[in-house]
Motif scaffolding. Structure first.
Motif, short mmCIF file in Angstrom:
data_model
loop_
_atom_site.label_atom_id
_atom_site.label_comp_id
_atom_site.label_asym_id
_atom_site.label_seq_id
_atom_site.Cartn_x
_atom_site.Cartn_y
_atom_site.Cartn_z
N GLN A 49 1.21 2.99 -5.81
CA GLN A 49 1.20 2.38 -4.31
C GLN A 49 1.71 1.19 -4.00
O GLN A 49 2.52 1.02 -3.69
N GLU A 50 1.39 0.50 -4.88
CA GLU A 50 2.07 -1.28 -5.06
C GLU A 50 3.72 -0.94 -5.63
O GLU A 50 4.49 -2.29 -5.13
N ARG B 95 4.75 -0.04 -2.39
CA ARG B 95 4.42 -0.75 -1.26
C ARG B 95 5.38 -2.04 -0.91
O ARG B 95 6.15 -2.36 -0.39
N LEU B 96 6.20 -2.05 -2.37
CA LEU B 96 7.32 -3.02 -2.70
C LEU B 96 8.91 -3.04 -1.57
O LEU B 96 9.42 -3.77 -0.87
N TYR C 110 9.17 -4.82 1.45
CA TYR C 110 8.98 -5.99 1.49
C TYR C 110 10.33 -6.65 2.56
O TYR C 110 9.59 -7.70 2.96
N ARG D 134 8.07 -7.46 6.64
CA ARG D 134 7.08 -8.26 7.06
C ARG D 134 7.68 -9.46 6.69
O ARG D 134 8.20 -9.64 5.72
N GLY E 52 -0.21 -10.23 6.23
CA GLY E 52 -0.47 -8.97 5.05
C GLY E 52 0.53 -7.40 5.43
O GLY E 52 1.57 -7.84 6.27
N SER E 53 -0.27 -6.72 4.55
CA SER E 53 0.54 -5.54 5.25
C SER E 53 0.45 -4.76 6.14
O SER E 53 -1.40 -5.04 6.35
N GLN F 258 1.95 0.38 6.54
CA GLN F 258 0.70 1.82 5.53
C GLN F 258 1.46 3.30 5.75
O GLN F 258 1.40 3.30 4.98
N LEU G 283 2.57 6.01 3.31
CA LEU G 283 1.82 6.72 3.05
C LEU G 283 2.19 8.08 3.08
O LEU G 283 2.30 9.16 3.45
N GLN H 291 10.06 4.66 -2.92
CA GLN H 291 9.87 3.57 -3.09
C GLN H 291 11.11 3.44 -1.70
O GLN H 291 10.40 2.74 -0.82
N GLN I 206 11.42 2.19 2.27
CA GLN I 206 12.20 1.23 2.79
C GLN I 206 13.39 1.23 4.41
O GLN I 206 12.95 0.10 4.77
N GLN J 290 4.72 -11.76 -3.57
CA GLN J 290 4.98 -10.75 -3.96
C GLN J 290 6.90 -10.73 -4.48
O GLN J 290 7.19 -9.47 -5.21
N VAL K 47 15.04 -4.00 -2.47
CA VAL K 47 14.12 -4.47 -1.53
C VAL K 47 14.93 -6.17 -0.57
O VAL K 47 13.42 -5.42 0.41
#
Lengths: 250, 339
Positions: free
Chosen positions: A92-93, A96-97, A100, A103, A108-109, A114, A118, A149, A153, B220, B235
């Motif tokens: 997940q991490e 989630r990158l 980047y 945001r 936060g996210s 999210q 998913l 990923q 993006q 991050q 990214v």
């Protein structure tokens, strides 16, 4: 969409790519083909600003080299051939990158992030593995993590270096179908390096044939992969050999 | 499925802070003379009931020393964590880059030749260490840039190692010619915060505050680097700018810590590994946790250094290297098994 003019790359005094010209339009899948050392991967890395180059790379008229990294990441994303994660991040991490560039530093996210994460995990079949450490995954699973990923993006142009690398046959087919589906959405395009010429023929809408850093042909995949081009670059009857191999299955 | 918390929760901050304060109080009370906690706290809040000697031991000796040790531990550990993330190399540290060595050379030069700033004798060593740390950084980056314009991580580490060797040769040379100051120079290279003073504590606090501000904001980006530099670029991380920012913050912090505490090895290498076992590799949690754990680790190491063979004091660098080497082997074996 993307226009490349007079692109040359020199690394350590050695010319790797010389005077490359091509363009990609929305809806197209451009395959970079050529033998090892042709400069295919280097070309992708130059497009994503990972290696210094001469010449012009423009995305819809705007010079890519002058863009901020986050702006560039919203337009195009690179799937590298090798993945060398240093630490035991969760699946997940890593996915989630990919969010980047979407945001700001202080937030936060958000919910959109999210959702994108998913959805990317679902599309690549990673939902069950979200909390696993990436160090415990197989090569194929890791490849799917980075594909997820790049989907998260949400760029408009995918730069894929051997997307079927490390993948078992059933995933290879899945990944190419996934990319094909992604390409159906408006103003999306793909540039990929594919070693397997059969895959290149199957999915390409455009082709760019490279040999030793030189552009041999660019355009319709049928013409780019013509018998005379293949003979000139590989020095053998490629199509004949492929048919010969396939006859093993009849 | 609920997303795993990405940032360091306020509750975690509180828990880590309480443990750090508890260890700090323990270290203030313990020593060649036992100071009861209520007396230590009384002196800290300026209670006039605490008489001269006890107050002097607490406020002039123990508190500045413990604070200096805590700040130094936090700073070196934070630098280690940042370097390990940036270079995607679990063996990276300020010393791998050569910044610590550069800072040491600056400090040793100042000590050996008695270089001081007029009116501010303390700042001579610190100033030289910072300048040399920064010059080392510029030199290493310039070399890396020349050899490999993309500043790839392998190039930087390799140049850092070569540079460290070169600097340690120069340092031996300086020490050999340091003559009457040989003793103070040699003892300094072993690392000690025994004579820490309030102005040094203040200098370290300012440096740590500024550099933490820079580094903690880059959690991050460090995650992206730890996954891979190409990936970070893809990214949308401003790869070169973030790299430069982190390297500068690290070199300033290391320059200040090394000038005051000498070469204290293994702190920046070991603490981030321990922190990773507790909070995971995500730098948004890892960096704050490393700050606290670094402070705790070095305070306890310093406690051992000054009480184990009391009244003889051991050099702090020796203690950290002894503990650190053992921890490191254990941690390394564990991460290998996980892989």
């Amino acid at each position: 969409m993307l226009t490349v003019k007079g692109l040359s790359v020199t690394l350590g005094g050695k010319p790797i790519l010389q005077n490359i010209h091509f363009d990609v339009q929305p809806g197209q899948w451009l395959m970079l083909v050529g033998p090892n050392g042709a400069g295919k991967s280097t070309l992708l890395h130059a497009l994503s600003q990972g290696v210094p180059y001469q010449g012009a790379i423009a995305f819809e008229g705007q010079e890519v080299a002058r863009m901020k990294a986050a702006q560039r990441a919203r337009l195009m994303g690179l799937l590298s051939q090798r993945h060398e994660v240093g630490y035991s991040f969760t699946v997940q991490e890593v996915i989630r990158l990919g969010r980047y560039a979407q945001r700001s530093h202080w937030q936060g996210s958000g919910e959109a992030d999210q959702l994108a994460v998913l959805e990317a995990a679902r599309a690549t079949g990673l939902t069950e593995l979200m909390d696993h450490s990436v160090l415990t995954l197989s090569g194929g699973e890791l490849q799917r993590v980075f594909l997820a990923q790049i989907f998260a993006q949400q760029p408009r142009l995918l730069l894929l270096d051997e997307p079927a690398n490390h993948l078992d046959l059933q995933y290879q087919a899945q990944v190419f179908e996934m990319i094909q589906d992604w390409l159906q959405q408006p103003s999306h395009a793909v540039i990929s390096v594919v070693h397997d010429l059969s895959l290149a023929r199957r999915y390409a809408t455009r082709g760019l044939l490279l040999n030793r850093g030189q552009q041999v042909a660019f355009g319709d995949p049928g013409e780019v992969l013509s018998a005379s081009h293949l003979q000139a670059v590989w020095g053998m009857d490629v199509a004949g050999w492929m048919r010969d191999l396939l006859s093993e299955w009849t | 499925m609920s997303p795993r918390r990405e940032t360091f929760a306020p509750l975690s901050y509180l828990v880590f802070l309480l443990i750090t304060l508890g260890v700090a109080l323990l270290c203030i009370c313990l020593g060649s003379v036992w100071v009861p906690p209520e007396q230590a706290l009384g002196a800290l809040v300026g209670n006039p009931g605490i008489e001269g000697t006890a107050r002097s031991i607490i406020m002039d000796l123990r508190v500045p020393r413990v604070l200096a040790v805590a700040l130094c531990g936090a700073g070196l550990s934070l630098c280690g964590a940042a370097m390990q993330g940036l270079l995607r190399n679990p063996l990276a540290d300020g010393s791998t880059l050569g910044v610590s060595s550069g800072a040491s050379l600056g400090a040793v030069l100042a000590l050996a030749f008695g270089f001081t700033l007029p009116g501010l004798p303390q700042l001579g060593v610190m100033g030289m260490a910072i300048v040399f740390a920064f010059l080392s950084l510029l030199l290493i980056l310039a070399l890396a840039w020349r050899l490999d314009a993309s500043l790839s991580t392998n190039t930087i580490i390799l140049i850092g190692v070569i540079y460290s060797m070169f600097i340690s040769a120069l340092m031996s040379l300086v020490i050999a010619f340091s003559g009457p100051r040989l003793h103070s120079v040699t003892f300094w290279t072993m690392g000690s915060l025994a004579g820490a003073q309030w102005n040094q504590v203040l200098a370290m606090a300012v440096a740590l505050a500024l550099c933490s501000l820079v580094l903690l904001r880059r959690g991050q980006e460090l995650n992206a680097f730890a996954v891979g530099e190409d990936n970070a670029r893809s990214v949308g991380v401003e790869v070169k700018r973030v790299k430069l920012e982190v390297l500068i913050a690290v070199s300033v912090l290391i320059g200040v810590c090394v000038s005051i505490g000498g070469t204290i090895g293994f702190v920046g290498l070991v603490t981030p590994h321990a922190a990773r076992l507790i909070v995971g590799p995500n730098h948004r949690r890892l960096l704050p946790a490393t700050l606290f754990l670094g402070a705790i680790f070095l305070m306890l190491a310093d406690l051992i250094a000054r009480t184990l063979l009391s009244p003889t004091e051991l050099p702090l660098g020796v203690v950290t290297s002894l503990i650190g080497a053992l921890c490191f082997v254990t941690l390394f074996a564990r991460t290998r098994r996980v892989k």
